[in-house]
Design an enzyme around this catalytic site. Sequence first.
Site, PDB file in Angstrom:
ATOM      1  CG  ASN A   9     -49.521   3.663  61.178  1.00 22.26           C
ATOM      2  OD1 ASN A   9     -48.624   3.125  61.838  1.00 22.26           O
ATOM      3  ND2 ASN A   9     -50.396   4.494  61.710  1.00 22.26           N
ATOM      4  NE  ARG A  90     -47.607   7.232  63.415  1.00 27.71           N
ATOM      5  CZ  ARG A  90     -48.103   6.735  64.533  1.00 27.71           C
ATOM      6  NH1 ARG A  90     -48.708   5.563  64.527  1.00 27.71           N
ATOM      7  NH2 ARG A  90     -48.011   7.401  65.649  1.00 27.71           N
ATOM      8  CG  HIS A 179     -49.771  12.544  68.530  1.00 28.66           C
ATOM      9  ND1 HIS A 179     -50.305  12.755  69.787  1.00 28.66           N
ATOM     10  CD2 HIS A 179     -50.133  11.305  68.171  1.00 28.66           C
ATOM     11  CE1 HIS A 179     -50.959  11.680  70.182  1.00 28.66           C
ATOM     12  NE2 HIS A 179     -50.867  10.776  69.209  1.00 28.66           N
ATOM     13  NE  ARG A 240     -49.133   5.566  75.055  1.00 28.59           N
ATOM     14  CZ  ARG A 240     -49.358   6.073  73.848  1.00 28.59           C
ATOM     15  NH1 ARG A 240     -49.651   7.350  73.707  1.00 28.59           N
ATOM     16  NH2 ARG A 240     -49.274   5.315  72.782  1.00 28.59           N
ATOM     17  CD  GLU A 380     -51.863  11.135  62.863  1.00 25.27           C
ATOM     18  OE1 GLU A 380     -52.970  10.611  63.131  1.00 25.27           O
ATOM     19  OE2 GLU A 380     -50.865  10.984  63.570  1.00 25.27           O
TER      20      GLU A 380
END
Length: 394
Positions: A9, A90, A179, A240, A380
């Site tokens: 990732n 990813r 996600h 965010r 993940e």
Amino acid sequence: MSDHVLVINAGSSSLKYSLVDAKTGEAAATGLVEQIGEEQSHHVHHGPAGEFNDDQAVADHEAALEAAVRAFETHGPALADVDIVAVGHRVVHGGDRFAAPALVDDELIAAVTDLVPLAPLHNPANLEGIEVARRLLPDLPHVAVFDTAFHQTLPPHAYTYAVPTSWQEEYGIRRYGFHGTSHSFVSGQAAALLGRELEDVNLIVLHLGNGCSATAVQGGRSVDTSMGLTPLEGLVMGTRSGDLDPAIHGLLARVAGRSAEETDRALNSESGLKGLTGVNDFREVSRRRAAGDERAELAFDVYCYRLKKYIGAYYAVLGRVDAIVFTAGVGQHSAEVRAAALSGLEGLGVRLDPTRNTNNDQIVSTEDSPVAVLVIPTNEEWEIARQALDVVRG
Ligand code: ADP
């Protein structure tokens, strides 16, 4: 036969890796190189012999992956002994071109490069990771696993923004959702925990980490999700804003002379919990709230109220909900968020068991709750490893 996948990732200044057994989810080693390109970097490697740290400067992603490969050689497990079957990458944005993971080839790289305008912060770093890994590990198949792919099942009424149609045709402006790897993994785990087939259950999945998103999952398919064209839309997050009136951009341009880039940056990096309290770490917000800090109290309320609104909206979208699933750092650990977000939803069939909730049990609803409430750790890396293995084994 080995089922090990090296999962990579790559972020803009970091490279995270994990050597995962795709069948069991067990990680033989994990590592993270941070502050790539800065005067001092930090590399931590967890292997069979424990944790190793190195603070030497790492110039770029190539040097970061070289450092990772060295760490495997020095601290184990030696990559040559593991018999890796694939490298799983990813990739944040797959646009509407990738509804599934795909083998990396020059065509895929060109397609992901074309999508850079949609994900200027993420896709270039992901591409860098892929290119470096292909150079250093040329004999292995590389697989791209997209954060957006799981949401490619969204129906047009859920992914279409009510803007001039030419914007979608010309610029790809629509909801994509992110996600996806986590929502997909957690949905499968939830069905297993309920003892039901995934095809038969309707779920509201709440991924609450630094980034936060909600997804309505109907029979294993994502039918709506809170993140949009970019990961900015939806829930309140660490830094965010989530949902807001798009007129804010224009107003700040007119009254404060702020450029689009400045406002974008502020909404992505200085808003959310950080904007409201000065800190993005949820644990710190909780500590301040417990100490009576009013700004932290308001931030908590804004965060949980937004969550509750999405739960209500997705309840309406799904018509019948079998379980509400909480995952990622906040979702897995914050009993107070779960309690606040679900308070007053008894009329919708949601009955939280306060003791189970405080204990962070897997099932935190009461025995007789019509809607189960589940706490499921996301993984993940395992999901990326599984998907990569599926691609290489066909
Ligand atoms: P990422 O999105 O970076 O993978 P994580 O899933 O690790 O993030 O979630 C990070 C968030 O989870 C942080 O805001 C952190 O404060 C929060 N968190 C971690 N542990 C706890 C806890 N015990 N209680 C409340 N929040 C927690």
